[in-house]
Design a protein around this motif. Structure first.
Motif, PDB file in Angstrom:
ATOM      1  N   GLY A 178      36.393 -41.810  12.392  1.00 17.96           N
ATOM      2  CA  GLY A 178      34.955 -42.124  11.541  1.00 17.96           C
ATOM      3  C   GLY A 178      34.035 -42.662  12.554  1.00 17.96           C
ATOM      4  N   LEU A 179      34.208 -43.237  13.594  1.00 20.93           N
ATOM      5  CA  LEU A 179      33.321 -43.800  14.850  1.00 20.93           C
ATOM      6  C   LEU A 179      32.851 -42.490  15.570  1.00 20.93           C
ATOM      7  N   GLN A 180      33.622 -41.630  15.912  1.00 22.63           N
ATOM      8  CA  GLN A 180      33.415 -40.440  16.388  1.00 22.63           C
ATOM      9  C   GLN A 180      32.225 -39.654  15.670  1.00 22.63           C
ATOM     10  N   VAL A 181      32.511 -39.858  14.525  1.00 23.69           N
ATOM     11  CA  VAL A 181      31.518 -38.810  13.471  1.00 23.69           C
ATOM     12  C   VAL A 181      30.184 -39.551  13.417  1.00 23.69           C
ATOM     13  N   LEU A 182      30.089 -40.953  13.406  1.00 23.05           N
ATOM     14  CA  LEU A 182      28.850 -41.654  13.356  1.00 23.05           C
ATOM     15  C   LEU A 182      28.300 -41.589  14.769  1.00 23.05           C
ATOM     16  N   TYR A 202      32.719 -36.069   5.419  1.00 23.38           N
ATOM     17  CA  TYR A 202      33.779 -37.081   6.156  1.00 23.38           C
ATOM     18  C   TYR A 202      34.108 -38.361   5.407  1.00 23.38           C
ATOM     19  N   PRO A 203      34.197 -38.315   4.111  1.00 28.00           N
ATOM     20  CA  PRO A 203      34.273 -39.705   3.271  1.00 28.00           C
ATOM     21  C   PRO A 203      35.487 -40.503   3.750  1.00 28.00           C
ATOM     22  N   TYR A 204      36.594 -39.835   3.949  1.00 27.12           N
ATOM     23  CA  TYR A 204      37.703 -40.608   4.201  1.00 27.12           C
ATOM     24  C   TYR A 204      37.519 -41.594   5.425  1.00 27.12           C
ATOM     25  N   GLN A 207      34.910 -44.165   5.497  1.00 24.66           N
ATOM     26  CA  GLN A 207      35.342 -45.455   4.660  1.00 24.66           C
ATOM     27  C   GLN A 207      36.292 -46.066   5.728  1.00 24.66           C
ATOM     28  N   ARG A 208      37.270 -45.440   6.322  1.00 23.12           N
ATOM     29  CA  ARG A 208      38.178 -46.212   7.285  1.00 23.12           C
ATOM     30  C   ARG A 208      37.295 -46.946   8.351  1.00 23.12           C
ATOM     31  N   GLN A 209      36.208 -46.452   8.678  1.00 20.10           N
ATOM     32  CA  GLN A 209      35.593 -47.214   9.681  1.00 20.10           C
ATOM     33  C   GLN A 209      34.392 -48.184   9.192  1.00 20.10           C
ATOM     34  N   LEU A 210      33.958 -47.753   8.215  1.00 22.35           N
ATOM     35  CA  LEU A 210      32.661 -48.603   7.642  1.00 22.35           C
ATOM     36  C   LEU A 210      33.149 -49.884   6.844  1.00 22.35           C
ATOM     37  N   ARG A 211      34.271 -49.672   5.925  1.00 22.20           N
ATOM     38  CA  ARG A 211      34.744 -50.353   4.951  1.00 22.20           C
ATOM     39  C   ARG A 211      36.405 -50.726   5.108  1.00 22.20           C
ATOM     40  N   PRO A 212      36.969 -50.952   5.949  1.00 20.75           N
ATOM     41  CA  PRO A 212      38.264 -50.847   5.761  1.00 20.75           C
ATOM     42  C   PRO A 212      38.928 -52.028   4.948  1.00 20.75           C
ATOM     43  N   GLU A 287      41.004 -50.537  14.806  1.00 23.93           N
ATOM     44  CA  GLU A 287      40.198 -50.782  13.780  1.00 23.93           C
ATOM     45  C   GLU A 287      40.693 -50.276  12.324  1.00 23.93           C
ATOM     46  N   ASP A 288      42.026 -49.878  12.458  1.00 28.37           N
ATOM     47  CA  ASP A 288      42.640 -49.491  11.252  1.00 28.37           C
ATOM     48  C   ASP A 288      42.947 -50.546  10.369  1.00 28.37           C
ATOM     49  N   TYR A 289      43.071 -51.516  11.074  1.00 27.39           N
ATOM     50  CA  TYR A 289      43.519 -52.815  10.089  1.00 27.39           C
ATOM     51  C   TYR A 289      44.776 -52.497   9.218  1.00 27.39           C
ATOM     52  N   GLU A 290      45.631 -51.679   9.705  1.00 22.69           N
ATOM     53  CA  GLU A 290      46.870 -51.669   8.755  1.00 22.69           C
ATOM     54  C   GLU A 290      47.689 -52.751   9.456  1.00 22.69           C
TER      55      GLU A 290
END
Length: 344
Positions: A178-182, A202-204, A207-212, A287-290
């Motif tokens: 997600g960060l690479q796309v941004l 790139y919604p998925y 979302q993983r980058q901006l709102r984990p 930054e996955d926060y799993e």
């Protein structure tokens, strides 16, 4: 465009009053929230208090060019709740410290707090205080999260033993891609401000980058299953780095199998588009926060069919080291190449 209110028009106390009006308290352990010199909390007897603090600094941890303030507020709470979750504890309260540049309006700060409020609601956490000051550089957000765990039951990084199963929640690599796309769209926009960013595909990963999300759901589910992890950590700096942290704290090695690493199809597609190795994205993206955790072998049957938990390997004797096992069965030493907060 609607009128915006400069911060100096309402002042610090006016801003605090506006924020206070939106805050609702739900935790029975909160005796007094915002509005006094300090909050008053009363933890339940037989519980221990867990405390964690995170700083998010503009230009280091986030870029306001592409990070909406509401998402940033939500993420700031989620990453702190994630640290509490990683202790197998339940989050109860947060305090928020903000250092805000004068270029921000009152409405912008309220937008940030709306994200904080939504996250507090999602995780059943009370906002009980903090501080707000000016800033001569960028925006800085400091959040301290408090939680509770039954006395002696908080899970540390140091409890894993050889043969324990190594497990991860959810899937990995999405936040990094997600960060690479941004970053790509930001560069295109800087080269030509007339271009519209292409983000709808790139919604998925966005979302993983901006709102984990912090994985409190899995913490509750493990309790329901009667499974107590022997060690646990959240994945903020990349899987490889976190596995090495568990090994160092527990005095063990680890075997992680590449074919077991969980990746979502949208993440895989973006990795291919950027010509990036999906394994590298999962191991070092961050930054996955799993949650990464270990359980005794005896817990295998309880977790093997859980839709959101993947067994990615197992712990071994320290002398064997921490290795990634390729599909061909070759061991490759795990290396931490995740995010370094002090890189220039």
């Amino acid at each position: 465009m609607s009128d915006v209110t400069p911060l100096d028009k309402v002042g610090e106390f006016g801003l605090i009053r506006r924020i206070q009006q939106t805050v609702q308290l739900h935790q029975p352990s909160t005796i007094l929230g915002i509005g006094d010199d300090a909050a008053i909390l009363a933890p339940t007897a037989g519980q221990e208090v867990v405390v964690s603090t995170d700083l998010l600094v503009e230009g280091v941890h986030f870029d306001l060019t592409f990070c909406p303030l509401k998402h940033l507020g939500y993420k700031a709470v989620a990453v702190n709740v994630s640290d509490v979750a990683a202790m197998n504890a339940l989050p109860t309260q947060i305090v928020v410290a903000l250092s805000v540049p004068s270029r921000f309006s009152v409405e912008a700060v309220e937008e940030l707090y709306e994200g904080i409020r939504l996250a507090c609601e999602a995780y059943n956490v009370d906002l009980v205080g903090g501080d707000t000051t000016g800033s001569r550089s960028g925006l800085t957000i400091g959040i301290t999260a408090l939680g509770t765990a039954e006395a002696g039951k908080a899970v540390r990084r140091s409890g894993a033993g050889p043969n324990d199963l190594l497990c991860v929640t959810g899937d990995l690599g999405g936040a990094y891609l997600g960060l690479q796309v941004l970053e790509r769209e930001k560069q295109a926009w800087q080269a030509d401000p007339e271009t519209q960013p292409e983000l709808s595909k790139y919604p998925y990963v966005l979302q993983r980058q901006l709102r984990p999300e912090a994985r409190m759901d899995v913490v509750h589910e493990l309790r329901d299953l009667g499974v107590v992890p022997t060690s646990m950590i959240d994945i903020s700096d990349g899987l490889a780095s976190e596995v090495l942290h568990l090994c160092a704290a527990s005095g063990t090695g680890a075997r992680v199998f590449t074919e077991n690493l969980p990746i979502a199809n949208p993440t895989l597609e973006v990795a291919e588009e950027f010509n990036l190795d999906p394994i590298m994205c999962m191991l070092n993206g961050g930054e996955d926060y799993e949650l990464l955790f270990t359980v005794p072998l005896s817990a295998h049957d309880k977790i093997k069919n859980h839709p959101d938990i993947t067994i990615i390997g197992h712990m071994v004797e320290k002398s064997e080291g921490a290795n990634l096992i390729t599909k061909a069965g070759q061991p490759v030493p795990l290396r931490a190449q995740g995010f370094n907060h002090f890189d220039h």
